[in-house]
Motif scaffolding. Structure first.
Motif, PDB file in Angstrom:
ATOM      1  N   ASP A   1      -2.776   0.319  -4.220  1.00  0.00           N
ATOM      2  CA  ASP A   1      -2.415  -1.079  -3.992  1.00  0.00           C
ATOM      3  C   ASP A   1      -1.496  -1.499  -5.131  1.00  0.00           C
ATOM      4  O   ASP A   1      -1.912  -1.546  -6.289  1.00  0.00           O
TER       5      ASP A   1
ATOM      6  N   ARG B   1       0.861  -1.169   0.000  1.00  0.00           N
ATOM      7  CA  ARG B   1       0.000   0.000   0.000  1.00  0.00           C
ATOM      8  C   ARG B   1       0.909   1.233   0.000  1.00  0.00           C
ATOM      9  O   ARG B   1       1.778   1.359   0.878  1.00  0.00           O
TER      10      ARG B   1
ATOM     11  N   GLU C   1      -5.287  -1.181  -7.678  1.00  0.00           N
ATOM     12  CA  GLU C   1      -6.393  -0.235  -7.488  1.00  0.00           C
ATOM     13  C   GLU C   1      -5.872   0.997  -6.762  1.00  0.00           C
ATOM     14  O   GLU C   1      -4.817   0.959  -6.132  1.00  0.00           O
TER      15      GLU C   1
ATOM     16  N   ASN D   1      -7.219   3.698  -3.919  1.00  0.00           N
ATOM     17  CA  ASN D   1      -8.250   4.051  -2.937  1.00  0.00           C
ATOM     18  C   ASN D   1      -8.202   5.549  -2.706  1.00  0.00           C
ATOM     19  O   ASN D   1      -7.122   6.113  -2.508  1.00  0.00           O
TER      20      ASN D   1
ATOM     21  N   ASN E   1      -5.574  -7.938   1.934  1.00  0.00           N
ATOM     22  CA  ASN E   1      -6.182  -6.897   2.774  1.00  0.00           C
ATOM     23  C   ASN E   1      -6.087  -7.212   4.271  1.00  0.00           C
ATOM     24  O   ASN E   1      -6.335  -8.346   4.692  1.00  0.00           O
TER      25      ASN E   1
HETATM   26 MG   LIG Z   1      -7.484  -2.836  -2.178  1.00  0.00          MG
END
Ligand SMILES: [Mg+2]
Ligand SMILES: Nc1ncnc2c1ncn2[C@@H]1O[C@H](COP(=O)(O)OP(=O)(O)O)[C@@H](O)[C@H]1O
Length: 251
Positions: free
Chosen positions: A202, A119, A215, A217, A148
């Motif tokens: 990610d 992340r 992705e 966020n 996650n």
């Molecule tokens: Mg994610």
């Protein structure tokens, strides 16, 4: 003004794809349909199918083409299907009519036989400029296909996960590259969503050490960075988040 969360993965992916510099970083992504699913499985051998508006790894499916059909996994559950038709029928019984995306599957690097990804946290700093403030690894639960934290993933420092894959100076270079990429992604998203102040990307790393953006966020969890022993990272993430009004000082 409240911090904006953009939930559609499809929309955010297309904002990034408007800039050709990101093309090689984004795994091919399509709306779920039977024909496209078959084509992408033929092309890539493995794909991820995920809800357009999902979080926490919920509803994510991994599909692999095998010599005898298809292997399907969601959560810790695996099933196999001999034909695309039966695979797709089962998939639709789970997804209903909601929009799901198919994405080229990335073979993530592993640590103690568990998959991991990163992340990358990017925030507007106290001078109003985008800055990559934190990078943290997420090691998947041994039986799961997602990394996650809310699906049983374990947050770990970059160096802990990468030391068996590259030497120290390569790690420093890689971190520098990820930080730079983070700022570029933020600028690109801001071109469509001018109110954003923070993003959490990610990033998967494949077995050839190429990075992939899985992705972005737009309201990432700042508290993930509390899990790092180096307290300076979370302190900075927190300080910036307070400054732009994401946490604390609520009216
Ligand atoms: Mg994610
Ligand atoms: N294309 C992909 N290839 C490999 N792993 C993926 C892929 N897409 C998602 N994953 C795994 O699933 C996790 C959750 O997917 P993500 O797109 O981030 O959705 P969510 O919003 O649920 O976090 C990722 O962190 C990663 O571990």
């Amino acid at each position: 003004m409240a911090i904006q969360r953009i939930t559609s993965k499809w929309d955010k992916t297309n904002v990034l794809l408007r800039n050709s510099a990101f093309h090689r970083l984004i795994p091919e992504t399509a709306k779920l349909g039977k024909t496209r699913l078959g084509e992408m499985l033929n092309r890539y051998g493995m794909v991820y199918v995920k809800p357009n508006r999902g979080t926490f790894g919920n509803g994510v499916i991994r599909v692999e083409k095998t010599s005898v059909g298809y292997k399907y996994q969601t959560g810790t559950q695996t099933r196999s299907f001999p034909q695309l038709d039966s695979l797709y029928a089962h998939m639709r019984s789970v997804t209903g009519n909601r929009l799901f995306l198919i994405q080229k599957g990335i073979h993530l690097l592993k640590h103690s036989r568990r998959r991991f990804d990163f992340r990358v946290m990017v925030q507007v700093n106290l001078k109003g400029k985008w800055e990559t403030t934190g990078i943290i690894g997420r090691l998947a639960h041994p039986k799961k296909i997602v990394t996650n934290y809310h699906s049983g993933g374990t947050p770990l420092p970059f160096e802990r996960l990468m030391s068996t894959h590259m030497n120290t100076s390569q790690q420093q270079n890689y971190l520098g590259m990820l930080r730079k990429m983070g700022v570029q992604v933020a600028h690109q998203l801001q071109s469509a969503y001018p109110r954003i102040k923070e993003i959490g990307i990610d990033v998967a790393i494949d077995t050839k050490l190429n990075p992939w953006i899985l992705e972005v966020n737009t309201k990432p969890d700042p508290y993930l960075f509390r899990k790092l022993k180096d307290r300076r990272v979370f302190r900075k993430v927190y300080r910036y988040a307070v400054a732009y009004g994401r946490i604390g000082k609520r009216a």
